[in-house]
Design a protein around this motif. Structure first.
Motif, PDB file in Angstrom:
ATOM      1  N   TRP A 159       1.049  -1.115  -0.158  1.00 43.14           N
ATOM      2  CA  TRP A 159       0.133  -0.010  -0.103  1.00 43.14           C
ATOM      3  C   TRP A 159       0.904   1.272   0.190  1.00 43.14           C
ATOM      4  N   VAL A 160       0.546   2.161  -0.888  1.00 38.67           N
ATOM      5  CA  VAL A 160       1.106   3.548  -0.777  1.00 38.67           C
ATOM      6  C   VAL A 160       0.362   4.827  -0.353  1.00 38.67           C
ATOM      7  N   SER A 161      -0.872   4.918  -0.725  1.00 38.35           N
ATOM      8  CA  SER A 161      -1.519   5.848  -0.273  1.00 38.35           C
ATOM      9  C   SER A 161      -3.025   5.758  -0.591  1.00 38.35           C
ATOM     10  N   THR A 162      -3.744   6.530   0.351  1.00 39.82           N
ATOM     11  CA  THR A 162      -5.337   6.673   0.153  1.00 39.82           C
ATOM     12  C   THR A 162      -5.611   7.886   0.096  1.00 39.82           C
ATOM     13  N   ILE A 163      -6.696   8.139  -0.481  1.00 43.89           N
ATOM     14  CA  ILE A 163      -7.352   9.457  -0.358  1.00 43.89           C
ATOM     15  C   ILE A 163      -8.954   9.181  -0.278  1.00 43.89           C
ATOM     16  N   SER A 164      -9.362   9.759   0.842  1.00 44.25           N
ATOM     17  CA  SER A 164     -11.001   9.628   1.348  1.00 44.25           C
ATOM     18  C   SER A 164     -11.841  10.374   0.398  1.00 44.25           C
ATOM     19  N   SER A 165     -12.958  10.090   0.575  1.00 45.09           N
ATOM     20  CA  SER A 165     -13.860  10.805  -0.162  1.00 45.09           C
ATOM     21  C   SER A 165     -14.214  12.160   0.098  1.00 45.09           C
ATOM     22  N   ASP A 166     -13.658  12.587   1.374  1.00 44.20           N
ATOM     23  CA  ASP A 166     -13.537  13.850   1.583  1.00 44.20           C
ATOM     24  C   ASP A 166     -12.371  14.521   1.657  1.00 44.20           C
ATOM     25  N   TYR A 167     -11.298  13.918   0.832  1.00 43.75           N
ATOM     26  CA  TYR A 167     -10.022  14.587   0.263  1.00 43.75           C
ATOM     27  C   TYR A 167      -9.129  14.266   1.462  1.00 43.75           C
ATOM     28  N   THR A 168      -9.069  13.434   2.662  1.00 40.45           N
ATOM     29  CA  THR A 168      -8.167  13.281   3.317  1.00 40.45           C
ATOM     30  C   THR A 168      -7.289  12.304   2.836  1.00 40.45           C
ATOM     31  N   PRO A 169      -5.766  12.432   2.787  1.00 42.93           N
ATOM     32  CA  PRO A 169      -4.818  11.782   2.266  1.00 42.93           C
ATOM     33  C   PRO A 169      -4.150  11.041   3.508  1.00 42.93           C
ATOM     34  N   ASN A 170      -3.539   9.733   3.017  1.00 41.67           N
ATOM     35  CA  ASN A 170      -2.633   9.231   4.034  1.00 41.67           C
ATOM     36  C   ASN A 170      -1.689   8.449   3.085  1.00 41.67           C
ATOM     37  N   TYR A 171      -0.633   8.385   3.688  1.00 50.42           N
ATOM     38  CA  TYR A 171       0.707   7.986   3.125  1.00 50.42           C
ATOM     39  C   TYR A 171       1.610   6.695   3.625  1.00 50.42           C
ATOM     40  N   LEU A 172       2.124   5.877   2.911  1.00 55.44           N
ATOM     41  CA  LEU A 172       3.247   4.859   3.536  1.00 55.44           C
ATOM     42  C   LEU A 172       4.265   6.119   3.968  1.00 55.44           C
ATOM     43  N   ALA A 173       4.967   5.664   5.079  1.00 51.82           N
ATOM     44  CA  ALA A 173       5.909   6.589   5.539  1.00 51.82           C
ATOM     45  C   ALA A 173       7.219   6.750   4.695  1.00 51.82           C
ATOM     46  N   SER A 174       7.559   5.952   3.740  1.00 56.44           N
ATOM     47  CA  SER A 174       8.522   6.140   2.926  1.00 56.44           C
ATOM     48  C   SER A 174       8.340   6.834   1.966  1.00 56.44           C
ATOM     49  N   VAL A 175       7.078   7.159   1.526  1.00 56.23           N
ATOM     50  CA  VAL A 175       6.769   8.054   0.449  1.00 56.23           C
ATOM     51  C   VAL A 175       6.265   9.346   0.978  1.00 56.23           C
ATOM     52  N   LYS A 176       6.004   9.632   2.147  1.00 53.43           N
ATOM     53  CA  LYS A 176       5.350  10.750   2.949  1.00 53.43           C
ATOM     54  C   LYS A 176       6.421  12.083   2.695  1.00 53.43           C
ATOM     55  N   GLY A 177       5.636  13.236   2.100  1.00 56.43           N
ATOM     56  CA  GLY A 177       6.834  14.213   1.764  1.00 56.43           C
ATOM     57  C   GLY A 177       7.037  14.393   0.260  1.00 56.43           C
ATOM     58  N   ARG A 178       7.296  13.171  -0.332  1.00 61.20           N
ATOM     59  CA  ARG A 178       7.519  13.139  -1.751  1.00 61.20           C
ATOM     60  C   ARG A 178       6.587  12.996  -2.682  1.00 61.20           C
ATOM     61  N   PHE A 179       5.313  12.113  -2.400  1.00 60.44           N
ATOM     62  CA  PHE A 179       4.322  11.652  -3.185  1.00 60.44           C
ATOM     63  C   PHE A 179       3.093  12.515  -2.555  1.00 60.44           C
ATOM     64  N   THR A 180       2.141  12.901  -3.631  1.00 62.81           N
ATOM     65  CA  THR A 180       0.918  13.703  -3.235  1.00 62.81           C
ATOM     66  C   THR A 180      -0.222  12.834  -4.016  1.00 62.81           C
ATOM     67  N   ILE A 181      -1.198  12.267  -3.179  1.00 54.57           N
ATOM     68  CA  ILE A 181      -2.289  11.748  -4.156  1.00 54.57           C
ATOM     69  C   ILE A 181      -3.383  13.029  -4.027  1.00 54.57           C
ATOM     70  N   THR A 182      -4.287  12.981  -5.185  1.00 56.15           N
ATOM     71  CA  THR A 182      -5.167  13.785  -5.265  1.00 56.15           C
ATOM     72  C   THR A 182      -6.431  13.273  -6.167  1.00 56.15           C
ATOM     73  N   ARG A 183      -7.516  13.867  -6.307  1.00 59.22           N
ATOM     74  CA  ARG A 183      -8.529  13.477  -7.070  1.00 59.22           C
ATOM     75  C   ARG A 183      -9.354  14.473  -7.639  1.00 59.22           C
ATOM     76  N   ASP A 184      -9.903  14.216  -8.868  1.00 61.72           N
ATOM     77  CA  ASP A 184     -10.760  15.161  -9.446  1.00 61.72           C
ATOM     78  C   ASP A 184     -12.129  14.348  -9.654  1.00 61.72           C
ATOM     79  N   ASN A 185     -13.193  14.538  -9.007  1.00 59.92           N
ATOM     80  CA  ASN A 185     -14.244  13.893  -8.889  1.00 59.92           C
ATOM     81  C   ASN A 185     -15.068  14.200 -10.339  1.00 59.92           C
ATOM     82  N   ALA A 186     -15.015  15.472 -10.893  1.00 61.96           N
ATOM     83  CA  ALA A 186     -15.592  15.773 -11.955  1.00 61.96           C
ATOM     84  C   ALA A 186     -15.213  14.795 -13.173  1.00 61.96           C
TER      85      ALA A 186
END
Length: 116
Positions: free
Chosen positions: A47-74
């Motif tokens: 597992w690397v990262s998850t973004i919730s339906s309300d846009y809350t992100p979580n990251y694997l420790a080794s990628v935090k600060g380097r990776f950014t998860i986002t979503r475009d619901n449209a």
């Protein structure tokens, strides 16, 4: 029919950047928490990262600060911006939807190779 289609992978030098995209269809994307997972050569799914339906992100420790998860619901699209890439980030990356702590749906995967 559920489809998750990743794009944006490739070969990049250490320290470089890539942005992965995943276009989703077949379920209500805006209501789903969405994730990225990866599988390195010879390894299991990680597992690397998850973004919730309300846009809350979580990251694997080794990628935090380097990776950014986002979503475009449209656009029913999930993204993973990967910066400061390291050789140990080399893997096949999948976008995924979990249900009850297990992967319910997963894309076909996209190769990311970090090498000089």
């Amino acid at each position: 029919q559920v489809q998750l289609v990743e794009s944006g992978g490739g070969l990049v030098q250490p320290g470089g950047s890539l942005r992965l995209s995943c276009v989703v269809s077949g379920f209500t994307f805006s209501e789903a928490a969405m994730s990225w997972v990866r599988q390195a050569p010879g390894g299991g799914l990680e597992w690397v990262s998850t973004i919730s339906s309300d846009y809350t992100p979580n990251y694997l420790a080794s990628v935090k600060g380097r990776f950014t998860i986002t979503r475009d619901n449209a656009k029913n699209t999930l993204y993973l911006q990967m910066n400061s890439l390291k050789p140990e980030d080399t893997a096949v990356y999948y976008c995924a939807k979990y249900k009850s702590a297990r992967i319910e749906y997963r894309g076909q995967g996209i190769q990311v190779t970090v090498s000089a």
